[in-house]
Design a protein around this motif. Structure first.
Motif, PDB file in Angstrom:
ATOM      1  N   ASN B  72       0.613  -0.714   0.060  1.00 55.58           N
ATOM      2  CA  ASN B  72       0.077   0.456   0.134  1.00 55.58           C
ATOM      3  C   ASN B  72       0.896   1.414  -0.161  1.00 55.58           C
ATOM      4  OD1 ASN B  72      -2.200   1.470   0.552  1.00 55.58           O
ATOM      5  ND2 ASN B  72      -2.305   1.409   2.184  1.00 55.58           N
ATOM      6  N   THR B  78      -4.567   2.406  -3.969  1.00 57.62           N
ATOM      7  CA  THR B  78      -4.546   1.143  -3.692  1.00 57.62           C
ATOM      8  C   THR B  78      -6.100   0.676  -4.250  1.00 57.62           C
ATOM      9  OG1 THR B  78      -2.877   1.097  -1.930  1.00 57.62           O
ATOM     10  CG2 THR B  78      -4.924  -1.254  -2.156  1.00 57.62           C
ATOM     11  N   ILE B  79      -7.239   1.367  -3.824  1.00 60.22           N
ATOM     12  CA  ILE B  79      -8.517   1.340  -4.238  1.00 60.22           C
ATOM     13  C   ILE B  79      -8.655   1.227  -5.567  1.00 60.22           C
ATOM     14  CG2 ILE B  79     -10.652   2.894  -3.678  1.00 60.22           C
ATOM     15  CD1 ILE B  79     -10.583   1.333  -1.585  1.00 60.22           C
ATOM     16  N   GLN B  82      -8.022  -2.048  -6.587  1.00 61.78           N
ATOM     17  CA  GLN B  82      -8.513  -2.906  -6.609  1.00 61.78           C
ATOM     18  C   GLN B  82      -9.663  -2.112  -7.477  1.00 61.78           C
ATOM     19  OE1 GLN B  82      -9.834  -2.299  -2.197  1.00 61.78           O
ATOM     20  NE2 GLN B  82      -7.855  -3.093  -1.394  1.00 61.78           N
ATOM     21  N   LEU B  86     -10.872  -5.382  -9.130  1.00 70.32           N
ATOM     22  CA  LEU B  86     -12.612  -6.464  -9.487  1.00 70.32           C
ATOM     23  C   LEU B  86     -13.622  -6.705 -10.373  1.00 70.32           C
ATOM     24  CD1 LEU B  86     -12.899  -5.259  -5.727  1.00 70.32           C
ATOM     25  CD2 LEU B  86     -13.217  -7.724  -6.663  1.00 70.32           C
ATOM     26  N   LEU B  95     -12.386 -15.287  -8.771  1.00 65.45           N
ATOM     27  CA  LEU B  95     -12.522 -14.585  -7.884  1.00 65.45           C
ATOM     28  C   LEU B  95     -11.246 -13.493  -6.889  1.00 65.45           C
ATOM     29  CD1 LEU B  95     -14.481 -16.811  -5.128  1.00 65.45           C
ATOM     30  CD2 LEU B  95     -15.407 -14.743  -6.515  1.00 65.45           C
ATOM     31  N   LEU B  96     -11.574 -12.977  -6.977  1.00 68.58           N
ATOM     32  CA  LEU B  96      -9.902 -11.432  -6.389  1.00 68.58           C
ATOM     33  C   LEU B  96      -9.696 -11.700  -5.161  1.00 68.58           C
ATOM     34  CD1 LEU B  96      -8.601  -9.866  -7.961  1.00 68.58           C
ATOM     35  CD2 LEU B  96      -9.546  -7.842  -7.001  1.00 68.58           C
ATOM     36  N   LEU B  97      -8.610 -11.816  -4.637  1.00 68.73           N
ATOM     37  CA  LEU B  97      -8.478 -11.856  -3.013  1.00 68.73           C
ATOM     38  C   LEU B  97      -7.561 -10.715  -2.811  1.00 68.73           C
ATOM     39  CD1 LEU B  97      -8.085 -15.710  -2.180  1.00 68.73           C
ATOM     40  CD2 LEU B  97     -10.084 -14.056  -2.154  1.00 68.73           C
ATOM     41  N   LEU B  98      -7.752 -10.078  -1.875  1.00 71.49           N
ATOM     42  CA  LEU B  98      -6.782  -9.191  -1.476  1.00 71.49           C
ATOM     43  C   LEU B  98      -5.550  -9.399  -0.422  1.00 71.49           C
ATOM     44  CD1 LEU B  98      -8.584  -6.163  -0.627  1.00 71.49           C
ATOM     45  CD2 LEU B  98      -7.575  -7.178  -3.067  1.00 71.49           C
ATOM     46  N   HIS B  99      -4.335  -9.661  -1.066  1.00 71.80           N
ATOM     47  CA  HIS B  99      -3.348  -9.439  -0.121  1.00 71.80           C
ATOM     48  C   HIS B  99      -2.275  -8.877  -0.188  1.00 71.80           C
ATOM     49  CE1 HIS B  99      -1.228 -12.842   2.548  1.00 71.80           C
ATOM     50  NE2 HIS B  99       0.104 -11.920   1.629  1.00 71.80           N
ATOM     51  N   GLU B 100      -2.821  -7.465   1.357  1.00 72.43           N
ATOM     52  CA  GLU B 100      -1.709  -6.587   1.707  1.00 72.43           C
ATOM     53  C   GLU B 100       0.182  -7.043   2.296  1.00 72.43           C
ATOM     54  OE1 GLU B 100      -2.994  -2.790   3.568  1.00 72.43           O
ATOM     55  OE2 GLU B 100      -1.129  -2.144   3.712  1.00 72.43           O
ATOM     56  N   ASN B 117      -0.165 -20.484  -2.173  1.00 76.02           N
ATOM     57  CA  ASN B 117      -0.549 -22.202  -1.777  1.00 76.02           C
ATOM     58  C   ASN B 117      -1.340 -21.996  -1.394  1.00 76.02           C
ATOM     59  OD1 ASN B 117       1.988 -22.896  -3.833  1.00 76.02           O
ATOM     60  ND2 ASN B 117       3.813 -22.424  -1.380  1.00 76.02           N
ATOM     61  N   GLN B 118      -1.822 -21.580  -0.104  1.00 78.15           N
ATOM     62  CA  GLN B 118      -2.688 -22.039   0.926  1.00 78.15           C
ATOM     63  C   GLN B 118      -3.723 -21.741  -0.191  1.00 78.15           C
ATOM     64  OE1 GLN B 118      -2.842 -20.137   4.195  1.00 78.15           O
ATOM     65  NE2 GLN B 118      -0.573 -20.478   5.071  1.00 78.15           N
ATOM     66  N   THR B 119      -4.110 -20.564  -1.082  1.00 82.80           N
ATOM     67  CA  THR B 119      -5.418 -20.535  -2.063  1.00 82.80           C
ATOM     68  C   THR B 119      -5.147 -20.719  -2.677  1.00 82.80           C
ATOM     69  OG1 THR B 119      -3.908 -18.351  -2.141  1.00 82.80           O
ATOM     70  CG2 THR B 119      -5.735 -18.154  -0.348  1.00 82.80           C
ATOM     71  N   HIS B 120      -4.198 -21.565  -3.211  1.00 80.35           N
ATOM     72  CA  HIS B 120      -4.291 -22.241  -4.761  1.00 80.35           C
ATOM     73  C   HIS B 120      -4.627 -21.478  -5.558  1.00 80.35           C
ATOM     74  CE1 HIS B 120      -3.490 -26.463  -2.429  1.00 80.35           C
ATOM     75  NE2 HIS B 120      -4.089 -25.738  -1.300  1.00 80.35           N
TER      76      HIS B 120
END
Lengths: 343, 343
Positions: B72, B78-79, B82, B86, B95-100, B117-120
């Motif tokens: 950020n 950032t908004i 997004q 999105l 689906l969009l996953l955010l990761h800051e 890895n966790q979210t594949h």
DNA sequence: CTGAAAGCGCTTACAG
DNA sequence: CTGAAAGCGCTTACAG
């Protein structure tokens, strides 16, 4: 990325157990021998195994998806809300989906329902000012979609919410100004219809009353939470025959507008005029002089909202609402009143 | 929420076809009779059917999840990123996953890999300044995770990216100031190491050269993209024996700092000093006077980045990079140079 | 404390 | 142009 991804079967084989046992370990279920648990965890680590959300979701009839809907009042506020909600969701291995809305109320509601249906959301976090929409609350209720509101208004509903005490915060700020010797204090009200607008006004009035300072209607002006309204209303307040020595704006954006009006009219802040805001948004620190304001624990509010939602989803109970603490942040935009005696 | 959710089986039954046919219609596959398609769509509508992402994902070995990682730099930026990402993802039903992320480079990279890895994740959108990290690019490459960069630096990599021409934009802004009669133009460089910082400086120099204006090293100061550096460097520039009549800051935050320095020192903007920024961030419109600046199509950049990523994922091709247009936005912080002749 | 079976709701691969 | 079968990787419900 060659071949198959490693699955629960691979882990079970490697650990010499059934997949059900792996599942137990992964989900922290009871009734697994400590030794077995250790073997499974070792295999998980060795194979760098990450469970498939889709498989888990399909089998458990739960999407592990939580939505966050907002009608972006300000980027800084929204980012903080996202951060808080994301942090809690990540801990619980839920995914957070953002959905920004804008426009007329009817469309917004339809938009949110479509979003929830398409993604099969397990639950929803509703940020302000959406959290104040009675129509939205009713619509979500009708869908039986679990939801939690952040800083909602007085709408009675059994769903949980998190908030701060806006009235108390505004009262404190007003008393702080009174403590600096101010007796003529202007107030700029936030957007009509927002619950927070009314609460903050109530806090202002209560402080005056506590200190036996007469309420002067012409010192109180209607704004709309935007910069321009703060600018315009302050122009009017400063043009008054007996102008206020302090102005308390219902949020930081309007307070920033107040500062600009003072600059324009050659009124020195804080020497001739004190200005206070509410929210502790980023703008509070970029204007000059930096604003004395009320800091809302936005991150914590969102974190807690996510927490309550997860509690609802995982224990199917209805948690109690939560009220968090605010703080008054003193910066350079407020000072002792001109000719004022400090109490 | 009583009983079973409606599934593809229900739709197939209602439409009198096999589930495979429903699947064809839903995925816009060819080889379906128009009449059959209509029947299926009618049933979908009638039953208010929404396909299950988890089932689809499990069967197709694709998560339909795209990540957006950012460090950020500013909430408004950032908004916008997004929003753009999105919008494109929603169109494609991803689906969009955010990761800051924040902190030291090594941890950040590990953090991002763990997230993926966790979210594949199927793919990743990397926003600046992360998009400039050679280590990150290398790490993502090693994972064979498809990714697209927004406004990356010169790192050579076959993955697609989207950007604007920072040098040309800075050149235009400088030439605009020259066109207003300015000959002594200060420049505040952005954070070292950022590709954009160097490009903007290059544009500034090129404009001077084009107009045969000598390059004065003491007019060029090193900032770091933050408000305070703009404030401090402008104090220094305005303290010069022959001070510049215009200051071009490498971004809006520093330009806002420049404005404050001018206010402090009683230098009127724009009458005695023109100030220009870069980015058209929200602050450009809340400072006084509002800033002349370069508007980056942030939303479009992110939208396009998502678009390129989806193209990679769906067609497994490697799309060409995209360069988008910027615009110079004239506001009140710039004017004809004092004693300046307008060309 | 542990496991075998069934099934969640789709797509893939194949057949016709 | 259409469909029957198998299987994706988990959890649920049950048995022992």
């Amino acid at each position: 990325m060659s071949g198959r991804r490693t699955s629960i079967n691979d882990v079970a084989k490697a650990a010499g157990v059934a997949i059900k046992t792996v599942s137990r370990v992964l989900n922290n279920e009871p009734n697994v021998r400590e030794e077995t648990r250790a073997q499974v965890l070792a295999a998980v680590k060795r194979l760098n195994y990450h469970p498939s959300l889709s498989a888990r979701s399909l089998a458990s009839r739960r999407s592990y998806l939580v939505g966050l809907v907002y009608d972006n009042p300000s980027a800084n506020y929204t980012i903080e809300v996202q951060r808080g909600a994301l942090a809690r969701c990540r801990e619980a291995k839920f995914l957070l989906l953002l959905h920004e809305v804008a426009g007329r109320s009817e469309e917004v509601i339809q938009d949110i329902l479509t979003f929830a249906n398409q993604t099969h959301l397990d639950g929803l976090i509703v940020a302000p000012p959406l959290s104040e929409s009675a129509e939205l609350i009713r619509a979500l209720d009708a869908q039986a979609l679990p939801f939690v509101r952040i800083a909602p208004n007085e709408i009675k509903h059994r769903s949980p919410y998190v908030d701060i005490d806006d009235e108390a915060a505004a009262r404190e700020m007003t008393e702080y100004l009174i403590g600096l010797g101010h007796r003529s204090i202007g107030f700029i009200i936030g957007r009509p219809g927002h619950f927070a607008s009314g609460e903050r006004l109530r806090g202002y009035k209560a402080a005056l009353k506590n200190h036996k300072i007469p309420y002067v209607p012409e010192y109180v002006r209607q704004g709309d939470f935007l910069f321009d309204s703060g600018l315009e209303m302050t122009r009017q307040l400063l043009a008054l025959p007996k102008r206020p020595t302090a102005i308390f704006a219902g949020n930081d954006d309007m307070a920033a507008g107040a500062l600009m009006a003072a600059h324009e009219m050659g009124v020195a802040v804080p020497q001739q005029l004190s200005v206070a805001g509410f929210d502790d948004a980023a703008i509070a620190r970029t204007v000059w002089p930096p604003l004395t304001t009320i800091c809302q624990p936005t991150y914590q509010l969102a974190y807690r909202a996510a927490d309550l939602l997860l509690e609802m989803l995982l224990s199917s109970s209805t948690p109690k609402p939560a009220r968090l603490a605010h703080t008054l942040v003193r910066r350079d935009s407020t000072a002792v009143a001109p000719n004022g005696r400090v109490k």
